[in-house]
Structure formats: C-alpha cells, structure tokens
Design a protein around this motif. Sequence first.
Motif, PDB file in Angstrom:
ATOM      1  N   PRO A  47      33.137  23.991  28.443  1.00  0.00           N
ATOM      2  CA  PRO A  47      33.775  22.841  29.082  1.00  0.00           C
ATOM      3  C   PRO A  47      32.744  22.162  29.988  1.00  0.00           C
ATOM      4  N   SER A  72      35.534  17.712  29.855  1.00  0.00           N
ATOM      5  CA  SER A  72      35.643  17.747  28.403  1.00  0.00           C
ATOM      6  C   SER A  72      35.752  19.203  27.982  1.00  0.00           C
ATOM      7  N   PRO A  96      38.567  22.143  25.406  1.00  0.00           N
ATOM      8  CA  PRO A  96      39.507  22.358  24.306  1.00  0.00           C
ATOM      9  C   PRO A  96      40.690  21.396  24.310  1.00  0.00           C
ATOM     10  N   GLN A  97      41.066  20.894  25.476  1.00  0.00           N
ATOM     11  CA  GLN A  97      42.206  19.963  25.568  1.00  0.00           C
ATOM     12  C   GLN A  97      41.768  18.498  25.502  1.00  0.00           C
ATOM     13  N   GLY A  98      40.538  18.260  25.050  1.00  0.00           N
ATOM     14  CA  GLY A  98      40.027  16.889  24.995  1.00  0.00           C
ATOM     15  C   GLY A  98      39.362  16.519  26.312  1.00  0.00           C
ATOM     16  N   LEU A 155      39.917  15.278  29.976  1.00  0.00           N
ATOM     17  CA  LEU A 155      40.905  15.126  31.040  1.00  0.00           C
ATOM     18  C   LEU A 155      40.206  14.540  32.256  1.00  0.00           C
ATOM     19  N   ARG A 184      43.344  23.693  33.114  1.00  0.00           N
ATOM     20  CA  ARG A 184      43.883  23.122  31.867  1.00  0.00           C
ATOM     21  C   ARG A 184      42.903  23.241  30.714  1.00  0.00           C
ATOM     22  N   GLN A 185      41.605  23.404  31.028  1.00  0.00           N
ATOM     23  CA  GLN A 185      40.575  23.594  29.989  1.00  0.00           C
ATOM     24  C   GLN A 185      40.191  25.073  29.879  1.00  0.00           C
ATOM     25  N   ASP A 186      41.063  25.956  30.355  1.00  0.00           N
ATOM     26  CA  ASP A 186      40.886  27.400  30.255  1.00  0.00           C
ATOM     27  C   ASP A 186      39.717  27.949  31.082  1.00  0.00           C
TER      28      ASP A 186
END
Length: 195
Positions: free
Chosen positions: A68, A113, A115-117, A119, A187-189
């Motif tokens: 990320p 940037s 896994p969730q695109g 944000l 949110r991106q782990d």
Amino acid sequence: MSAQAPVLLRLASASPRRRELLASIGLVAEVMPVNIDETPKPGEPAIEYVLRLARAKAEAGALDTLLPTLGSDTAVVLNGQILGKPIDQAHARQMLEGLSGRCHQVMTAVAVSGPQGLLSLCVTTQVTLRTIATQEIDAYWATGEPIDKAGGYAIQGRAAIFVEHLEGSYSAVVGLPLYETSQLLLRQDVSCWPV
C-alpha cells in the motif's frame, strides 16, 4: 531488545516529518519520493489541489510495488490563496506578515493506494498566529527553518511560539493527520498493531 517493525507500506514523499509521524504510530515505511508537477491549476480550489497532489503521489509511488502506498500534500491557505514554500527571505517575510495576527487554514490531503483502490481524504485545521514583529520574522528566517515549509513556518519547530490557537489536527499541520491516516490505512489492511 525488540525486533524492528516490518515495512508495511510505501511513503511516496521525501518529507522526513511524514516518515517520523508514521514511525510515531508504529509504522515503518519504505520511503520512495516521486516527482510530480505541484503547480496549482488556474482557479483550482485549495482542497482540490491538495487532494489531486496526494492522489498523484500515491498512484505514482505504487507503480512498482505491491505495498500500500501513501501520498500526502499540505497547503497553507489564507483567504482562499495557497501559500507555497518561500523562494527567498522577502517571500517568507511577505507570507508571515500576511499570516500575522490572523486565522488561516492548513489543508492536508492523504491518499492511500492499495487492495481497496485509491482512498483519499482532506483534513482542514484552523490556525491563528499571534501578531509577529518584523524583527521576529527575520530572526526566524535566520534559523533556516522556514525554507522548505508551506506558508514559511514549521509548527513543530520554533514557530510554535507564534501559534495562538489551533482548531483541528496538530499532526495534520505538521504534515500528516494521524487519526485519519490510520483509518485509511486500516481500510487498506495496514494496522498500527501488526500481529
């Protein structure tokens, strides 16, 4: 002796302040500055400007990694005008005289940037500086601290004595809103409490 925390993200920034802020919440970042044009577009509102740059940095930094990637940008805004970094002492004096005795906004955008695109968000903090004498401005310039700082001052340094009131996120004014950044990273782990 504790083991060093693993690298969990990439920081697309050369800012030592952002790296230190991430480290303060237990996150070790791989630092990979990116080179993007930071010129504001004609008529571009400050909030759109910082969000555009944060997103561009995160996207550029993520091109060759699976980590990320965090991009961020900060702008000091007075009466809707973006104050950049001073180009010389006269420019720094002009900015600080404009901020003296007044309230202004510091807008810091963060984009991650992963896994969730992509944000992103922007945090706006209201900062009021006390009246600053010209001699103080010149003495402050002589410290070297204002040279690469948006608005010509560093709240985490000697300019702290100029700050009369702050409403919002102190860490955002330094360069990274830690609460909001930790929520985006989660949110991106990416957790501040790795197992």
